[in-house]
Design a protein around this motif. Structure first.
Motif, PDB file in Angstrom:
ATOM      1  N   GLY A   1       0.834  -1.199   0.000  1.00 40.12           N
ATOM      2  CA  GLY A   1       0.000   0.000   0.000  1.00 40.12           C
ATOM      3  C   GLY A   1       0.867   1.246   0.000  1.00 40.12           C
ATOM      4  N   ILE A   2       0.421   2.265  -0.699  1.00 38.98           N
ATOM      5  CA  ILE A   2       1.129   3.542  -0.738  1.00 38.98           C
ATOM      6  C   ILE A   2       0.185   4.606  -0.202  1.00 38.98           C
ATOM      7  N   ILE A   3       0.626   5.345   0.804  1.00 41.42           N
ATOM      8  CA  ILE A   3      -0.167   6.405   1.404  1.00 41.42           C
ATOM      9  C   ILE A   3       0.476   7.736   1.034  1.00 41.42           C
ATOM     10  N   LEU A   4      -0.282   8.614   0.381  1.00 38.09           N
ATOM     11  CA  LEU A   4       0.217   9.922  -0.033  1.00 38.09           C
ATOM     12  C   LEU A   4      -0.459  10.999   0.807  1.00 38.09           C
ATOM     13  N   CYS A   5       0.330  11.867   1.420  1.00 32.66           N
ATOM     14  CA  CYS A   5      -0.195  12.970   2.222  1.00 32.66           C
ATOM     15  C   CYS A   5       0.338  14.271   1.641  1.00 32.66           C
ATOM     16  N   LYS A   6      -0.546  15.095   1.138  1.00 30.96           N
ATOM     17  CA  LYS A   6      -0.150  16.346   0.492  1.00 30.96           C
ATOM     18  C   LYS A   6      -0.246  17.485   1.492  1.00 30.96           C
ATOM     19  N   GLU A   7       0.840  18.214   1.624  1.00 29.45           N
ATOM     20  CA  GLU A   7       0.865  19.442   2.394  1.00 29.45           C
ATOM     21  C   GLU A   7       1.136  20.589   1.441  1.00 29.45           C
ATOM     22  N   LYS A   8       1.059  21.785   1.939  1.00 29.01           N
ATOM     23  CA  LYS A   8       1.227  22.948   1.069  1.00 29.01           C
ATOM     24  C   LYS A   8       2.558  22.938   0.336  1.00 29.01           C
ATOM     25  N   ARG A   9       3.637  22.600   1.024  1.00 29.81           N
ATOM     26  CA  ARG A   9       4.968  22.691   0.425  1.00 29.81           C
ATOM     27  C   ARG A   9       5.635  21.329   0.172  1.00 29.81           C
TER      28      ARG A   9
END
Length: 77
Positions: free
Chosen positions: A22-30
């Motif tokens: 599984g791949i978990i992607l967490c997007k933040e502003k930068r």
């Protein structure tokens, strides 16, 4: 995530295929954080070598979403 990986492996994975990751992607502003999950966290994996590349090898192109597609999905979430 481990529940989903177990279901995927039990219901979808075909004979001869390796267990799912599984791949978990967490997007933040930068920045974007990427984490990996395995079905059984008690069985560690090791990576002997790795190589960072800017483009996927031709054999893998079209197999994964592009960075732009991932960014669009993250913006919609």
């Amino acid at each position: 995530m481990q529940f989903y990986l177990a279901a995927l492996d039990d219901l979808v994975r075909e004979e001869g295929e390796n267990p799912s990751i599984g791949i978990i992607l967490c997007k933040e502003k930068r920045r974007t954080i990427v984490e990996y999950a395995l079905r059984d966290a008690r069985k560690p994996i090791g990576v002997a070598t790795y190589r960072i590349v800017k483009r996927l090898p031709k054999a893998l192109q079209g197999q994964f979403p592009t960075p732009e597609q991932i960014a669009t999905l993250l913006e919609k979430a």
